[in-house]
Motif scaffolding. Structure first.
Motif, PDB file in Angstrom:
ATOM      1  N   ALA A 168     -33.087 -40.410 -48.320  1.00  0.00           N
ATOM      2  CA  ALA A 168     -32.019 -40.331 -47.318  1.00  0.00           C
ATOM      3  C   ALA A 168     -31.604 -38.885 -47.070  1.00  0.00           C
ATOM      4  N   THR A 169     -31.605 -38.067 -48.130  1.00  0.00           N
ATOM      5  CA  THR A 169     -31.233 -36.665 -47.976  1.00  0.00           C
ATOM      6  C   THR A 169     -32.211 -35.928 -47.083  1.00  0.00           C
ATOM      7  N   GLU A 170     -33.505 -36.163 -47.265  1.00  0.00           N
ATOM      8  CA  GLU A 170     -34.498 -35.480 -46.435  1.00  0.00           C
ATOM      9  C   GLU A 170     -34.410 -35.947 -44.984  1.00  0.00           C
ATOM     10  N   LYS A 171     -34.072 -37.222 -44.769  1.00  0.00           N
ATOM     11  CA  LYS A 171     -33.832 -37.676 -43.395  1.00  0.00           C
ATOM     12  C   LYS A 171     -32.624 -36.953 -42.813  1.00  0.00           C
ATOM     13  N   ALA A 213     -26.894 -33.834 -20.420  1.00  0.00           N
ATOM     14  CA  ALA A 213     -27.897 -34.602 -21.166  1.00  0.00           C
ATOM     15  C   ALA A 213     -27.994 -34.110 -22.607  1.00  0.00           C
ATOM     16  N   LYS A 214     -27.935 -32.806 -22.807  1.00  0.00           N
ATOM     17  CA  LYS A 214     -28.006 -32.257 -24.169  1.00  0.00           C
ATOM     18  C   LYS A 214     -26.775 -32.634 -24.976  1.00  0.00           C
ATOM     19  N   LEU A 215     -25.618 -32.637 -24.345  1.00  0.00           N
ATOM     20  CA  LEU A 215     -24.395 -33.057 -25.040  1.00  0.00           C
ATOM     21  C   LEU A 215     -24.490 -34.518 -25.475  1.00  0.00           C
ATOM     22  N   GLU A 216     -25.041 -35.352 -24.622  1.00  0.00           N
ATOM     23  CA  GLU A 216     -25.197 -36.759 -24.974  1.00  0.00           C
ATOM     24  C   GLU A 216     -26.170 -36.912 -26.145  1.00  0.00           C
ATOM     25  N   GLN A 217     -27.257 -36.151 -26.126  1.00  0.00           N
ATOM     26  CA  GLN A 217     -28.224 -36.206 -27.219  1.00  0.00           C
ATOM     27  C   GLN A 217     -27.599 -35.708 -28.523  1.00  0.00           C
ATOM     28  N   LEU A 218     -26.804 -34.645 -28.433  1.00  0.00           N
ATOM     29  CA  LEU A 218     -26.141 -34.113 -29.627  1.00  0.00           C
ATOM     30  C   LEU A 218     -25.174 -35.136 -30.213  1.00  0.00           C
ATOM     31  N   ASP A 219     -24.471 -35.851 -29.360  1.00  0.00           N
ATOM     32  CA  ASP A 219     -23.548 -36.886 -29.837  1.00  0.00           C
ATOM     33  C   ASP A 219     -24.303 -37.956 -30.620  1.00  0.00           C
ATOM     34  N   GLY A 220     -25.488 -38.347 -30.133  1.00  0.00           N
ATOM     35  CA  GLY A 220     -26.297 -39.332 -30.849  1.00  0.00           C
ATOM     36  C   GLY A 220     -26.753 -38.810 -32.203  1.00  0.00           C
ATOM     37  N   LEU A 221     -27.147 -37.535 -32.267  1.00  0.00           N
ATOM     38  CA  LEU A 221     -27.580 -36.958 -33.541  1.00  0.00           C
ATOM     39  C   LEU A 221     -26.421 -36.878 -34.526  1.00  0.00           C
ATOM     40  N   GLN A 222     -25.239 -36.563 -34.045  1.00  0.00           N
ATOM     41  CA  GLN A 222     -24.088 -36.481 -34.933  1.00  0.00           C
ATOM     42  C   GLN A 222     -23.738 -37.853 -35.513  1.00  0.00           C
ATOM     43  N   LYS A 223     -23.903 -38.908 -34.718  1.00  0.00           N
ATOM     44  CA  LYS A 223     -23.690 -40.254 -35.239  1.00  0.00           C
ATOM     45  C   LYS A 223     -24.739 -40.589 -36.303  1.00  0.00           C
ATOM     46  N   SER A 224     -25.981 -40.162 -36.067  1.00  0.00           N
ATOM     47  CA  SER A 224     -27.037 -40.390 -37.050  1.00  0.00           C
ATOM     48  C   SER A 224     -26.750 -39.623 -38.337  1.00  0.00           C
ATOM     49  N   LEU A 225     -26.255 -38.398 -38.219  1.00  0.00           N
ATOM     50  CA  LEU A 225     -25.895 -37.610 -39.397  1.00  0.00           C
ATOM     51  C   LEU A 225     -24.816 -38.328 -40.217  1.00  0.00           C
ATOM     52  N   LYS A 226     -23.860 -38.892 -39.528  1.00  0.00           N
ATOM     53  CA  LYS A 226     -22.779 -39.603 -40.221  1.00  0.00           C
ATOM     54  C   LYS A 226     -23.330 -40.766 -41.032  1.00  0.00           C
ATOM     55  N   GLN A 227     -24.289 -41.510 -40.450  1.00  0.00           N
ATOM     56  CA  GLN A 227     -24.876 -42.645 -41.158  1.00  0.00           C
ATOM     57  C   GLN A 227     -25.714 -42.183 -42.334  1.00  0.00           C
ATOM     58  N   GLN A 228     -26.505 -41.119 -42.142  1.00  0.00           N
ATOM     59  CA  GLN A 228     -27.317 -40.591 -43.242  1.00  0.00           C
ATOM     60  C   GLN A 228     -26.423 -40.110 -44.380  1.00  0.00           C
ATOM     61  N   LYS A 229     -25.333 -39.472 -44.037  1.00  0.00           N
ATOM     62  CA  LYS A 229     -24.388 -38.994 -45.050  1.00  0.00           C
ATOM     63  C   LYS A 229     -23.827 -40.171 -45.853  1.00  0.00           C
ATOM     64  N   LYS A 230     -23.480 -41.244 -45.158  1.00  0.00           N
ATOM     65  CA  LYS A 230     -22.942 -42.431 -45.822  1.00  0.00           C
ATOM     66  C   LYS A 230     -23.976 -43.030 -46.769  1.00  0.00           C
ATOM     67  N   ASP A 231     -25.240 -43.086 -46.332  1.00  0.00           N
ATOM     68  CA  ASP A 231     -26.297 -43.647 -47.177  1.00  0.00           C
ATOM     69  C   ASP A 231     -26.445 -42.856 -48.464  1.00  0.00           C
ATOM     70  N   VAL A 232     -26.459 -41.523 -48.344  1.00  0.00           N
ATOM     71  CA  VAL A 232     -26.598 -40.683 -49.538  1.00  0.00           C
ATOM     72  C   VAL A 232     -25.421 -40.892 -50.475  1.00  0.00           C
ATOM     73  N   GLN A 233     -24.220 -40.910 -49.938  1.00  0.00           N
ATOM     74  CA  GLN A 233     -23.031 -41.078 -50.768  1.00  0.00           C
ATOM     75  C   GLN A 233     -23.075 -42.386 -51.543  1.00  0.00           C
ATOM     76  N   GLN A 234     -23.503 -43.455 -50.891  1.00  0.00           N
ATOM     77  CA  GLN A 234     -23.540 -44.753 -51.566  1.00  0.00           C
ATOM     78  C   GLN A 234     -24.559 -44.754 -52.701  1.00  0.00           C
ATOM     79  N   LYS A 235     -25.736 -44.179 -52.477  1.00  0.00           N
ATOM     80  CA  LYS A 235     -26.759 -44.124 -53.526  1.00  0.00           C
ATOM     81  C   LYS A 235     -26.268 -43.306 -54.717  1.00  0.00           C
ATOM     82  N   LEU A 236     -25.678 -42.148 -54.440  1.00  0.00           N
ATOM     83  CA  LEU A 236     -25.228 -41.282 -55.527  1.00  0.00           C
ATOM     84  C   LEU A 236     -24.045 -41.888 -56.280  1.00  0.00           C
ATOM     85  N   ALA A 237     -23.162 -42.578 -55.570  1.00  0.00           N
ATOM     86  CA  ALA A 237     -22.040 -43.226 -56.237  1.00  0.00           C
ATOM     87  C   ALA A 237     -22.537 -44.331 -57.164  1.00  0.00           C
TER      88      ALA A 237
END
Length: 347
Positions: free
Chosen positions: A68-71, A172-196
């Motif tokens: 998850a961290t590498e993602k 269009a770039k702002l919309e794409q960036l918003d999608g990436l930021q949402k993906s980052l939030k989910q990846q961050k949550k996944d890592v936190q849950q595994k480490l906890a």
């Protein structure tokens, strides 16, 4: 007495996350509890998992967290590049608008001069409309304005078209960036849950078991005939010196130095100190040079582990790699055969 609470600040994505992993992961421990079932009430000591069983589950969670961290690292890298593109696009929009404004002012000056000299020609008035394209399409009227006015109008037409395109691209770039930021939030949550979840299991080991926990993971490198003790190049030698200088620094997911590292952040940082740029993720680092057999590994080569290339270290000679293992374990030496080797890459 009235109590006063300090206002809470919401951390921005991509800023300071590695430094807060301990606090954030602890907060996520409750959500991760489902990953680690509690022992049944009244269970006897003999019913508890063995230290080996707990270590195996901890290792699996660390491996999943590393994937998850590498993602997360890959998405963060793309988001960083896109932020630069968004900033450049917005600067372009601002410059384009300024040019349109200058051209309109210029046309206004022409109109004013014409008005003072005997009245405003309707053709010049049309030049100041919001849509000069509609005027230019009426070619029959072009003979009513001079060549200078025609040139100015065509410049305004071109500038407005270019500005509209820049605005569309920036949106269009702002919309794409918003999608990436949402993906980052989910990846961050996944890592936190595994480490906890891993931390909860670590709490079930004795102090001695925790101190010796990593011993069962290392496999002997005996019998591996490696390529030699000399680096393959001066930059490889410089990268080896850099990675050794990081020994003892803590692991932090998403970190790329200089104070803390995750696995791919360490190797990227080491090669950066040698004046060489390599990709951010372990998967991309696998393709960041020429692949060689493990038997021909030289100091400075990147040793990529597991079939999914979710871990990477740097071979430093003597059958050893230096790597950032996982949370709670600092940058250290380990045998090159500590886990299944996927590939060896020479940047």
């Amino acid at each position: 007495m009235a109590s006063h609470r300090s206002p809470r600040r919401t951390p921005q994505p991509g800023q300071g996350w590695p430094a807060r992993i301990t606090v954030l992961s602890a907060a996520a421990a409750g959500a991760a509890g489902a990953l680690v079932p509690a022992a049944p009430a009244g269970a006897k000591p003999d019913d508890q998992p063995s230290a080996a069983g707990l270590n195996s589950r901890i290792d699996r969670l660390y491996e999943e967290a590393e994937v998850a961290t590498e993602k997360y690292n890959g998405v963060a890298e793309r988001a960083g590049k896109l932020r630069e593109q968004v900033a450049n696009a917005q600067d372009g929009v601002a410059r384009g608008q300024a040019r349109v404004n200058r051209l309109r002012d210029s046309l206004g000056s022409l109109a004013g001069a014409q008005y003072r000299s005997g009245g405003l020609d309707p053709a010049v008035a049309l030049m100041l409309t919001e849509d000069p394209d509609s005027y230019l399409d009426k070619a029959a009227t072009l003979d009513r304005i001079g060549s200078r006015q025609t040139a100015r109008l065509r410049q305004l037409q071109s500038a407005q078209r270019h500005l509209a395109q820049q605005r569309s691209e920036a949106a269009a770039k702002l919309e794409q960036l918003d999608g990436l930021q949402k993906s980052l939030k989910q990846q961050k949550k996944d890592v936190q849950q595994k480490l906890a979840a891993a931390r909860r299991l670590l709490g079930r080991l004795t102090a001695e078991q925790r101190a010796n926990r990593d011993g069962h993971r290392s496999k002997s490198a005996a019998g591996v005939d490696l390529g030699g003790s000399k680096p393959s190049s001066e930059r490889a030698a410089a990268a080896v010196a850099a990675v050794k200088s990081a020994l003892g620094r803590p692991y932090a997911w998403g970190a790329a130095g200089p104070g803390s590292f995750d696995c791919s952040g360490l190797t990227q940082w080491a090669y950066k100190q040698a004046g060489t740029s390599i990709p951010r993720t372990s998967q991309a680092q696998r393709s960041a040079g020429r692949q060689v057999p493990l038997s021909q590994a030289r100091p400075g080569d990147l040793v990529v582990y597991r079939d999914d290339a979710s871990h990477v270290g740097m071979y430093v000679g003597g059958g050893q790699v230096v790597h950032a293992p996982h949370p709670g374990a600092p940058v250290r030496y380990d045998p090159v055969g500590m886990m299944p080797v996927s590939s060896v890459t020479r940047p």
